[in-house]
Design an enzyme around this catalytic site. Structure first.
Site, short mmCIF file in Angstrom:
data_model
loop_
_atom_site.label_atom_id
_atom_site.label_comp_id
_atom_site.label_asym_id
_atom_site.label_seq_id
_atom_site.Cartn_x
_atom_site.Cartn_y
_atom_site.Cartn_z
N PHE A 230 0.88 -1.19 0.00
CA PHE A 230 0.00 0.00 0.00
C PHE A 230 0.92 1.24 0.00
O PHE A 230 0.76 2.17 0.76
CB PHE A 230 -0.93 0.05 1.22
CG PHE A 230 -1.78 -1.19 1.42
CD1 PHE A 230 -2.95 -1.37 0.69
CD2 PHE A 230 -1.40 -2.18 2.33
CE1 PHE A 230 -3.74 -2.50 0.88
CE2 PHE A 230 -2.18 -3.31 2.52
CZ PHE A 230 -3.36 -3.47 1.80
N ASP A 252 1.28 -1.12 -4.95
CA ASP A 252 0.02 -0.39 -4.77
C ASP A 252 -0.89 -0.76 -5.94
O ASP A 252 -0.41 -1.03 -7.04
CB ASP A 252 0.28 1.12 -4.75
CG ASP A 252 -0.86 1.89 -4.10
OD1 ASP A 252 -0.73 2.31 -2.94
OD2 ASP A 252 -1.91 2.05 -4.77
N ALA A 274 18.14 -1.63 -7.28
CA ALA A 274 17.80 -1.86 -5.86
C ALA A 274 16.33 -1.65 -5.56
O ALA A 274 15.90 -1.81 -4.42
CB ALA A 274 18.65 -0.95 -4.98
N ASP A 300 0.20 -0.41 5.13
CA ASP A 300 -0.51 0.85 5.43
C ASP A 300 -1.75 0.95 4.55
O ASP A 300 -1.83 1.78 3.64
CB ASP A 300 0.44 2.04 5.18
CG ASP A 300 -0.18 3.36 5.59
OD1 ASP A 300 -1.12 3.37 6.40
OD2 ASP A 300 0.28 4.42 5.09
N CYS A 340 -5.75 3.48 9.59
CA CYS A 340 -6.10 4.92 9.62
C CYS A 340 -7.61 5.08 9.69
O CYS A 340 -8.15 6.13 9.34
CB CYS A 340 -5.50 5.64 8.42
SG CYS A 340 -6.06 5.03 6.84
N1 SAH Z 1 1.82 4.43 2.91
C1 SAH Z 1 1.43 5.43 1.96
C2 SAH Z 1 -0.05 5.78 2.03
C3 SAH Z 1 -0.97 4.62 1.79
S1 SAH Z 1 -2.63 5.08 1.47
C4 SAH Z 1 2.31 6.66 2.13
O1 SAH Z 1 3.10 6.71 3.09
O2 SAH Z 1 2.23 7.57 1.31
C5 SAH Z 1 -3.32 3.57 0.98
C6 SAH Z 1 -2.92 3.08 -0.40
O3 SAH Z 1 -3.49 1.79 -0.59
C7 SAH Z 1 -3.39 3.93 -1.56
O4 SAH Z 1 -2.29 4.36 -2.31
C8 SAH Z 1 -4.26 2.98 -2.40
O5 SAH Z 1 -4.11 3.16 -3.80
C9 SAH Z 1 -3.76 1.63 -1.98
N2 SAH Z 1 -4.69 0.49 -2.11
C10 SAH Z 1 -6.02 0.46 -1.88
N3 SAH Z 1 -6.50 -0.79 -2.05
C11 SAH Z 1 -5.44 -1.58 -2.38
C12 SAH Z 1 -5.29 -2.97 -2.68
N4 SAH Z 1 -6.33 -3.81 -2.64
N5 SAH Z 1 -4.05 -3.44 -2.97
C13 SAH Z 1 -2.99 -2.60 -3.02
N6 SAH Z 1 -3.09 -1.27 -2.75
C14 SAH Z 1 -4.29 -0.76 -2.44
#
Ligand code: SAH
Length: 396
Positions: A230, A252, A274, A300, A340
């Site tokens: 994520f 993501d 890397a 996240d 969150c």
């Molecule tokens: N950790 C990031 C913020 C994450 S927000 C930072 O520090 O900037 C949550 C993210 O989860 C979003 O970018 C969204 O596109 C992604 N997301 C939502 N559903 C998802 C899924 N099923 N698999 C992978 N990513 C997903």
């Protein structure tokens, strides 16, 4: 002084307001004097006839969001003084003139006694997001106050309220500049470079709430294989690579986010061998991972629970994704896991992760509890405002 419409509370319902709780629910209201429409300013009066607070009228069961507990004229000077106050708080925590960190949250909703308003700063650009009609109606006044209070540091203000206003009220409004225009937007966070697209990005463009947690990840990343699940635009990844991780994979489901993650890795000059930035669904990716492929994993996810009704489903979601990651992480590995969701409190989240550890059959130690940084303050009388919860886990 202007006479505002008044809402008179039922006997006893003044208690939370006297304790500075920022919300009035419709069930607490005995009667309304005047005909306030959504977004109008109203005064809140106790059943004994005493002034309590002033706020914006809302639709639905959350009837009023309160922004002051002192009777006064609500004019441009009032909003200027509110913006000045939040500015001084950010100044006092070292964010308004920090050469290494040029992005921060200037206004954080209830946490700054401005319920319904978010303002994030990206260099000389501020992005305003109204979550109430009352705040949306005064966006130009707020934008002018932000520019004025910043004394030349902020020169543009972009209003990005269309999605939040549509979700809240069903009304269609458009986004756009209230002051200035936008060029290429690049910010620094703890010395790392990030490209931010405020127009097409999620929320206001960048997740500023993870700034300090990203810094912490750097401590665990040297010589490690890191998975940033994520990962959005690669926030944690940049810190991991910069700390000397052997490999950093950013995953993501959003292709535009991953394109920017790739750009951010390049911007910081890392060796392309890397890192990798991958568009994939989290569960599918973790399913195909090998055991022990990663020493450090960040989870996240987006807010799984948007309201109380979806909370139990959300807890199942946290349990599943954490169990999957815990089952695959290398022995001695470190998992950074977050929620969150405002309606999932710390205890509930910890319980879901505990259940995940049971499911995965791994021995797990909590080595740190994480939260949100000081530019995302929590009103002590509205602790739901502590929406970001995280755990750092050591997995045997
Ligand atoms: N950790 C990031 C913020 C994450 S927000 C930072 O520090 O900037 C949550 C993210 O989860 C979003 O970018 C969204 O596109 C992604 N997301 C939502 N559903 C998802 C899924 N099923 N698999 C992978 N990513 C997903």
């Amino acid at each position: 002084m202007t006479t505002y419409p008044q809402i008179i509370l039922k006997p006893g319902k003044e208690v939370p307001v006297l304790r500075f709780h920022p919300w009035i629910f419709s069930g607490a209201i005995e009667k309304t004097i005047g005909k306030p429409a959504e977004g109008d300013i109203v005064e809140c009066i106790s059943s004994a006839g005493n002034y309590l607070a002033t706020g914006h009228c809302m639709p639905g069961s959350l009837a009023v969001k309160l922004f002051t507990f002192k009777r006064q004229e609500i004019n441009d000077a009032f909003w200027y003084s509110k913006i000045k106050e939040v500015w001084q708080v950010r100044h006092s925590v070292g964010l308004t003139d920090n050469p290494g960190t040029t992005a921060y949250r200037l206004v954080h909703n209830e946490g700054d006694s401005m319920p319904g308003l978010i303002v994030d700063v990206y260099g000389n650009l501020a992005v305003l997001q109204a979550h109430s009609t009352g705040m949306h109606d005064i966006r130009q006044i707020l934008a002018d106050a932000i520019v004025s209070v910043s004394e030349g540091r902020i020169t543009s203000v972009y209003d990005k309220s269309s999605e939040s206003i549509r979700k809240m009220t069903g009304r269609t409004v458009s986004d756009g500049f209230l002051v200035g225009t936008l060029g290429e937007c690049e910010v620094l966070e703890n010395g790392h470079r990030f490209h931010v697209n405020v127009v097409t990005g999620q929320k206001t463009g960048f997740f500023l709430d993870q700034r300090e947690n990203r810094e912490l990840l750097a401590r665990y990343a040297k010589d490690k294989h890191v998975l940033n699940m994520f990962g959005y635009t690669g926030g944690f990844s940049v810190y991991g690579a910069s700390a000397g991780a052997k490999v950093v994979h950013t995953v993501d489901s959003s292709a535009p986010a991953i394109a920017i993650a790739e750009k951010n890795m390049k911007l910081n000059g890392f060796d392309a061998s890397a890192y990798d930035c991958i568009v994939a669904d989290a569960r599918k990716y973790i399913e195909t991972m090998e055991f022990g492929q990663y020493d450090v994993i960040v989870l996240d996810p987006p807010a799984y629970a948007k309201n109380v009704a979806s909370r139990s489903q959300a807890l199942k979601g946290y349990r599943t994704i954490n169990a999957m990651a815990l089952a695959k992480i290398k022995s001695g590995g470190v998992l950074f896991t977050f929620s969150c969701s405002q309606v999932v409190d710390r205890q509930m989240f910890t319980s879901a992760v505990t259940a995940a550890a049971v499911d995965a059959g791994r021995q797990v130690r909590i080595i740190q509890h994480l939260s949100q940084p000081p530019d995302h303050p929590v009103n002590i009388f509205h602790q739901e405002g502590e929406y970001l919860k995280g755990l750092v886990l050591l997995v045997d």
